[in-house]
Design an enzyme around this catalytic site. Sequence first.
Site, PDB file in Angstrom:
ATOM      1  N   GLN A   1       0.842  -1.199   0.000  1.00  0.00           N
ATOM      2  CA  GLN A   1       0.000   0.000   0.000  1.00  0.00           C
ATOM      3  C   GLN A   1       0.879   1.252   0.000  1.00  0.00           C
ATOM      4  O   GLN A   1       0.365   2.366  -0.019  1.00  0.00           O
ATOM      5  CB  GLN A   1      -0.900  -0.008   1.243  1.00  0.00           C
TER       6      GLN A   1
ATOM      7  N   HIS B   1      -1.332   1.471  -4.433  1.00  0.00           N
ATOM      8  CA  HIS B   1      -1.607   2.907  -4.331  1.00  0.00           C
ATOM      9  C   HIS B   1      -0.674   3.732  -5.216  1.00  0.00           C
ATOM     10  O   HIS B   1      -0.537   4.938  -5.023  1.00  0.00           O
ATOM     11  CB  HIS B   1      -1.521   3.371  -2.871  1.00  0.00           C
TER      12      HIS B   1
ATOM     13  N   CYS C   1      -4.929  12.183 -20.308  1.00  0.00           N
ATOM     14  CA  CYS C   1      -4.712  11.084 -21.268  1.00  0.00           C
ATOM     15  C   CYS C   1      -4.077   9.855 -20.623  1.00  0.00           C
ATOM     16  O   CYS C   1      -3.965   8.807 -21.249  1.00  0.00           O
ATOM     17  CB  CYS C   1      -3.855  11.552 -22.451  1.00  0.00           C
TER      18      CYS C   1
HETATM   19 ZN    ZN Z   1      -1.932  13.949 -21.412  1.00  0.00          ZN
END
Ligand code: ZN
Length: 250
Positions: free
Chosen positions: A102, A122, A133
């Site tokens: 974690q 995590h 993106c």
């Molecule tokens: Zn980007």
Amino acid sequence: MDEDARIAGWLRDADRIVVLTGAGISTESGIPDFRGPNGVWTKDPAAERRANIRHYVADAQHRRDSWRRRAAGEAYAGAPNAGHVALAELERRAALHTLVTQNVDGLHQAAGSSPDRVIEIHGNVREVKCLDCGRRSPMAEALDRVRAGDDDPHCTECGGLLKSATVSFGESLVPADLERAQDAAAGADVFVAAGTSLGVYPAAALPELALRNGAVLVVLNAEPTPFDGLAEAVVRERLGTALPAIVEHI
Ligand SMILES: [Zn+2]
């Protein structure tokens, strides 16, 4: 037989060991615990709000402060401790299949654990991700841009916001990482939870999956966890002491 030797015996005989680590293993390296019962965020709800992804997206000043602190090397200093080193050694001595963590500090890899066995559910601070993106790139590149004067670097592909490749509050986990962790846990014959309170999902689902499939559960944690009653062994000692003592008996 003492407890260390008993646990070591299960590990030695195992065909598929899965280890889950939480903040408790890295606090011994001086890295603060954020999410635990005594964590920075738990005790200071304002700090938690600042750590939320919505705040990061909405507040340019907050982003500039974060980048400046990182570029100045103020975030996540810390070296692996004896607990991390023992888990790297476990991989050499026994059938460690997967190390789920974690933590985002990269200290397991720094201690010598194979990167392809480590799943960072995590995320991590070695990379940055574009929030639009999804493109990932090295943190070092982003910090070079910050030091060169770009105080809030954006994605070079699409112009979206960049953030460390960690999972903040308000963000989803990476489904592929979570699935890999779940598959590993479901196939474990020994599952070791080290330095995690096992109080938050999805991490808490991993020992559940392991138990359902007949694994032996070992809990190494300073505080009680909801799984202590289901564990074959519970160790309260600090991990920098407990883990080397177990691993040297293998
Ligand atoms: Zn980007």
